[in-house]
Design a protein around this motif. Structure first.
Motif, PDB file in Angstrom:
ATOM      1  N   GLN A  51       0.849  -1.191   0.000  1.00 47.60           N
ATOM      2  CA  GLN A  51       0.000   0.000   0.000  1.00 47.60           C
ATOM      3  C   GLN A  51       0.887   1.245   0.000  1.00 47.60           C
ATOM      4  OE1 GLN A  51      -3.312  -1.012  -0.105  1.00 47.60           O
ATOM      5  NE2 GLN A  51      -2.373  -3.038   0.058  1.00 47.60           N
ATOM      6  N   LEU A 104      -8.137   2.773   3.491  1.00 46.88           N
ATOM      7  CA  LEU A 104      -7.566   1.493   3.058  1.00 46.88           C
ATOM      8  C   LEU A 104      -8.581   0.584   2.376  1.00 46.88           C
ATOM      9  CD1 LEU A 104      -5.153   0.728   6.022  1.00 46.88           C
ATOM     10  CD2 LEU A 104      -4.552   1.353   3.679  1.00 46.88           C
ATOM     11  N   ARG A 112      -7.899   1.285  -3.358  1.00 45.75           N
ATOM     12  CA  ARG A 112      -6.737   0.553  -3.866  1.00 45.75           C
ATOM     13  C   ARG A 112      -6.031   1.378  -4.930  1.00 45.75           C
ATOM     14  NH1 ARG A 112      -8.905  -5.701  -4.691  1.00 45.75           N
ATOM     15  NH2 ARG A 112      -9.579  -6.040  -2.516  1.00 45.75           N
ATOM     16  N   LEU A 171      -5.961   5.058  -3.332  1.00 43.21           N
ATOM     17  CA  LEU A 171      -5.424   5.067  -1.968  1.00 43.21           C
ATOM     18  C   LEU A 171      -4.363   6.149  -1.821  1.00 43.21           C
ATOM     19  CD1 LEU A 171      -5.004   3.912   0.877  1.00 43.21           C
ATOM     20  CD2 LEU A 171      -3.441   2.232  -0.133  1.00 43.21           C
ATOM     21  N   LYS A 184      -4.288  -4.564   7.210  1.00 44.59           N
ATOM     22  CA  LYS A 184      -3.793  -3.334   6.594  1.00 44.59           C
ATOM     23  C   LYS A 184      -3.946  -2.140   7.531  1.00 44.59           C
ATOM     24  CE  LYS A 184      -6.140  -3.629   2.746  1.00 44.59           C
ATOM     25  NZ  LYS A 184      -6.643  -3.283   1.384  1.00 44.59           N
TER      26      LYS A 184
END
Length: 355
Positions: free
Chosen positions: A70, A120, A123, A127, A222
């Protein structure tokens, strides 16, 4: 029996890897003790302090970026939030820098958990844009909350750490605290990297869908990793504030976040030792290029592009390449030595020639 065999063998392999990384950490940190002895002045000694602060900062971003895949563009904002939380508590309410640092770590981690819960679910570039927006909000607050943060002029009057009656107000004294903090952070990351939660995080980076099918609650993992990563950045920010005794909004802007992402990639995304190389580049290269003044940013950018083009795995991948090349070479030698000799003619005692 077969299952027990594989479990015991995998546990042994993990234990060997953890032990090897711990020995590497011990060797590197013992080698770092030489720096106060060879640094010619306090300025160069302060570079050693900034190295350990940058190491904690880049290692924290590597947790969310390299382990779970991420990309966050708010990391410099979390870094600044840690600096301002500890600095404001100290300057406005007289709270001890040690308690302020703990409060900064907890506050930044809690804020990141809330932000992560909201962002989160996104994507890819969405993000990144979400975290960028939060970083922009914090940057504005750092400037506009003048009674607390000092506004564009920065927050001055921050007190240094004090230990056993000695103020850590010089690079020589602060170095040992930064050295110890860096060692503890890397030690914890090594243990986390090979633990079950750490393997769950790295499974998300490989395939989030695959991790879900294996029973990993990917969203919760996450959020936890995002909060942990930001909390570590808050720790680095508090250390920066109490070493520099000043905090300015310019230090924690958008460019700093982008630079941190580049340093993670340059050192080696997902690698345990990538942050060490990234911190060395972030600390040392700008100082080496300072003499070029206007061309500094251009040269720095070109060097990073070259490294990322020819070392997509980062500087840390050099050791893996050399290790793989050595293994292939040894394997080739073993094959050649075990290959049966052919086409060799031998002469029998009676004079006939045969194989």
């Amino acid at each position: 029996m077969r299952t027990q065999f594989w479990q015991s063998s995998s546990t042994s392999i993990v234990s060997d890897r953890v032990a090897r990384h711990r020995w590497i950490l011990l060797a590197l940190w013992i080698l770092a003790l030489v720096w106060p002895l060879v640094a010619p002045n306090d300025y160069m000694l302060s570079m050693g302090v900034y190295f350990f602060i940058n190491l904690i900062l880049i290692a924290s971003l590597n947790v969310i970026m390299g382990w779970t895949g991420q990309v966050s563009l708010a990391h410099a904002a979390f870094y600044g939030l840690g600096a301002y939380v500890s600095g404001v508590l100290n300057t406005r309410w007289g709270i001890s820098p040690w308690l302020g640092t703990i409060a900064a770590l907890a506050a930044v981690g809690a804020v990141a958990a809330i932000v992560g819960w909201a962002t989160l679910r996104l994507r890819g570039p969405y993000l990144s844009m979400g975290t960028l927006g939060f970083g922009g909000i914090l940057s504005v607050l750092f400037v506009e909350l003048v009674p607390l943060t000092g506004g564009p002029n920065g927050l001055a009057g921050i007190e240094p750490y004090e230990l056993f009656g000695y103020a850590l107000d010089t690079p020589g004294r602060f170095f040992w605290f930064a050295w110890l903090a860096g060692a503890l952070v890397m030690w914890c990351l090594i243990n986390l990297f090979y633990s079950a939660p750490g393997r769950s995080l790295r499974a998300i980076e490989g395939s989030e869908i695959g991790a879900n099918t294996l029973g990993v609650n990917t969203f919760r993992a996450k959020v936890i990793s995002f909060s942990l990563s930001a909390g570590m950045a808050g720790l680095a920010g508090a250390m920066y504030a109490h070493f520099n005794l000043f905090a300015s909004p310019e230090t924690f802007g958008f460019f700093a976040s982008v630079l941190l992402v580049v340093m993670v990639a340059l050192g080696g995304v997902g690698s345990l030792w990538g942050p060490v190389f990234g911190a060395a580049v972030l600390t040392g290269v700008p100082e080496l290029l300072r003499r070029f003044q206007d061309s500094e940013l251009l040269i720095f950018g070109l060097c990073m592009i070259v490294v990322l083009l020819y070392l997509p795995g980062g500087i840390a991948s050099l050791g893996q390449r050399f290790g793989s090349a050595r293994q292939r070479k040894n394997r080739t030698k073993e094959v050649d030595s075990n290959r049966p000799l052919r086409n060799l003619k031998t002469e029998s005692p009676n004079g006939t020639v045969g194989r």
